[in-house]
Design an enzyme around this catalytic site. Structure first.
Site, PDB file in Angstrom:
ATOM      1  N   ASN A  11      72.840  87.717  31.764  1.00 39.60           N
ATOM      2  CA  ASN A  11      71.077  87.145  30.872  1.00 39.60           C
ATOM      3  C   ASN A  11      70.498  87.244  32.536  1.00 39.60           C
ATOM      4  OD1 ASN A  11      68.950  85.964  29.899  1.00 39.60           O
ATOM      5  ND2 ASN A  11      69.772  85.161  28.680  1.00 39.60           N
ATOM      6  N   LYS A  13      67.280  86.304  32.815  1.00 35.00           N
ATOM      7  CA  LYS A  13      66.299  85.818  32.639  1.00 35.00           C
ATOM      8  C   LYS A  13      65.253  86.295  33.269  1.00 35.00           C
ATOM      9  CE  LYS A  13      69.100  81.744  31.049  1.00 35.00           C
ATOM     10  NZ  LYS A  13      69.811  80.839  30.600  1.00 35.00           N
ATOM     11  N   HIS A  96      67.565  83.921  22.193  1.00 33.31           N
ATOM     12  CA  HIS A  96      68.279  83.210  22.460  1.00 33.31           C
ATOM     13  C   HIS A  96      67.436  81.908  22.699  1.00 33.31           C
ATOM     14  CE1 HIS A  96      68.745  80.973  26.391  1.00 33.31           C
ATOM     15  NE2 HIS A  96      69.610  81.805  26.739  1.00 33.31           N
ATOM     16  N   GLU A  98      65.582  79.557  24.102  1.00 36.67           N
ATOM     17  CA  GLU A  98      64.457  79.799  24.816  1.00 36.67           C
ATOM     18  C   GLU A  98      64.162  79.835  24.730  1.00 36.67           C
ATOM     19  OE1 GLU A  98      65.974  81.361  29.253  1.00 36.67           O
ATOM     20  OE2 GLU A  98      67.872  79.222  29.298  1.00 36.67           O
ATOM     21  N   GLU A 168      76.070  79.996  22.358  1.00 36.24           N
ATOM     22  CA  GLU A 168      75.714  79.649  23.691  1.00 36.24           C
ATOM     23  C   GLU A 168      74.884  77.512  22.835  1.00 36.24           C
ATOM     24  OE1 GLU A 168      74.381  82.218  26.807  1.00 36.24           O
ATOM     25  OE2 GLU A 168      72.466  81.842  25.663  1.00 36.24           O
ATOM     26  N   GLY A 174      72.382  76.416  31.672  1.00 35.00           N
ATOM     27  CA  GLY A 174      72.224  76.439  32.261  1.00 35.00           C
ATOM     28  C   GLY A 174      72.223  74.934  32.677  1.00 35.00           C
ATOM     29  N   SER A 214      76.188  78.109  31.567  1.00 30.42           N
ATOM     30  CA  SER A 214      77.161  77.919  32.176  1.00 30.42           C
ATOM     31  C   SER A 214      78.656  78.638  32.747  1.00 30.42           C
ATOM     32  CB  SER A 214      77.784  76.460  32.319  1.00 30.42           C
ATOM     33  OG  SER A 214      76.323  75.608  32.610  1.00 30.42           O
TER      34      SER A 214
HETATM   35  P1  PGA Z   1      73.748  79.829  32.053  1.00 29.16           P
HETATM   36  O1  PGA Z   1      72.895  81.019  30.703  1.00 29.16           O
HETATM   37  O2  PGA Z   1      74.878  80.795  32.176  1.00 29.16           O
HETATM   38  O3  PGA Z   1      72.789  80.281  33.393  1.00 29.16           O
HETATM   39  O4  PGA Z   1      74.316  78.734  31.631  1.00 29.16           O
HETATM   40  C1  PGA Z   1      73.129  80.790  29.842  1.00 29.16           C
HETATM   41  C2  PGA Z   1      72.394  81.729  29.111  1.00 29.16           C
HETATM   42  O5  PGA Z   1      71.385  80.926  29.348  1.00 29.16           O
HETATM   43  O6  PGA Z   1      72.727  82.818  28.747  1.00 29.16           O
END
Ligand code: PGA
Length: 252
Positions: A11, A13, A96, A98, A168, A174, A214
């Site tokens: 992903n 982003k 997601h 976000e 998630e 992140g 992560s």
């Molecule tokens: P990350 O993000 O691996 O940077 O923690 C995962 C995601 O938001 O899909």
């Protein structure tokens, strides 16, 4: 029954320009050729045409990171399923955290998107997950069950067997703070139990459930080996060739 095909889904982003994206997947496709895991890159809309062209003939599939549920119309700035399908997109990441947080996406919207994505012949990757507060309050299971139950309203068992769910935990996205293998497996197991309740065991055994938050080269193997975890939705580490290659080849 043998475990489902593992998926390593990046992903990206809001990262990489269209030319950077093409350069990246051109290197990636040689590195991951012949992998046992299914490889998906979730790229920004503007990168999709170039990336689709670049991955032709390879084992890399392309995901979009959002879509609108209406087929067309006066929705300035939005993109429809038909537009994505026309480009050759296979997967669409929806729900997601976000998007829920910054763009006010609700479970009802995610349900409409899932319906539209399936109708267009693509596959939704439906994200869910609890905040740190919810985990501390002990309501993780209720929260995730509610998110998934509403996201799947009206879908048939056959459709549910083909979708992908990504668990998630928001506190692990992140932050460098990965859920422990046991925490990740526990919630992925709770999601699979919900699928058993709603659609029966046969369906629940087919649906892929990913862990995200992560995921890195050094924890992918352990996570993906868990009985209810069928791969990862990978943010930061999917932007780095070496890291993502290692995640794809976690079992090598
Ligand atoms: P990350 O993000 O691996 O940077 O923690 C995962 C995601 O938001 O899909």
């Amino acid at each position: 029954m043998s475990k489902r095909v593992i998926m390593a889904a990046g992903n990206w982003k809001m990262n990489k320009t269209p030319s950077e994206a093409v350069e990246f997947v051109n290197s990636l496709k040689d590195r991951v050729a012949g992998s046992t895991a299914e490889v998906v890159v979730g790229v920004p809309f503007v990168c999709i045409p170039g990336v689709i062209e670049a991955v032709k003939g390879s084992n890399i599939k392309v995901a979009a990171q959002n879509v609108h549920w209406e087929p067309n119309g006066a929705y300035t700035g939005e993109v429809s399923c038909k537009m994505l399908k026309d480009l050759g997109v296979d997967y669409v990441i929806i729900g997601h955290s976000e998007r829920r947080e910054y763009f006010a996406e609700t479970n009802e919207m995610i349900n409409k998107k899932a319906r539209a994505i399936l109708d267009a012949g693509m596959t939704p990757i439906i994200c869910c997950g609890e905040s740190l507060t919810q985990r501390e309050q002990g309501v993780t299971a209720e929260h995730v069950r509610y998110q998934i139950k509403v996201a799947l309203l009206g879908l048939s068992a056959e459709e549910v067997s083909r979708i992908v769910i990504a668990y998630e935990p928001i506190w692990a996205i992140g932050t460098g703070k990965t859920a422990t293998t046991e925490q990740a497996e526990e919630v992925c197991g709770i999601i699979r139990e919900l699928l058993v309740e709603l659609y029966g065991k046969d369906t629940a055994e087919k649906t892929r459930i990913l862990y995200g938050g992560s995921v890195k080269a050094d924890n992918a193997k352990e996570l993906f080996a868990m009985p209810n975890i069928d791969g990862g939705l990978v943010g930061g580490a999917s932007l780095k060739l070496d890291e993502f290659e290692k995640i794809v080849k976690h079992d090598a």
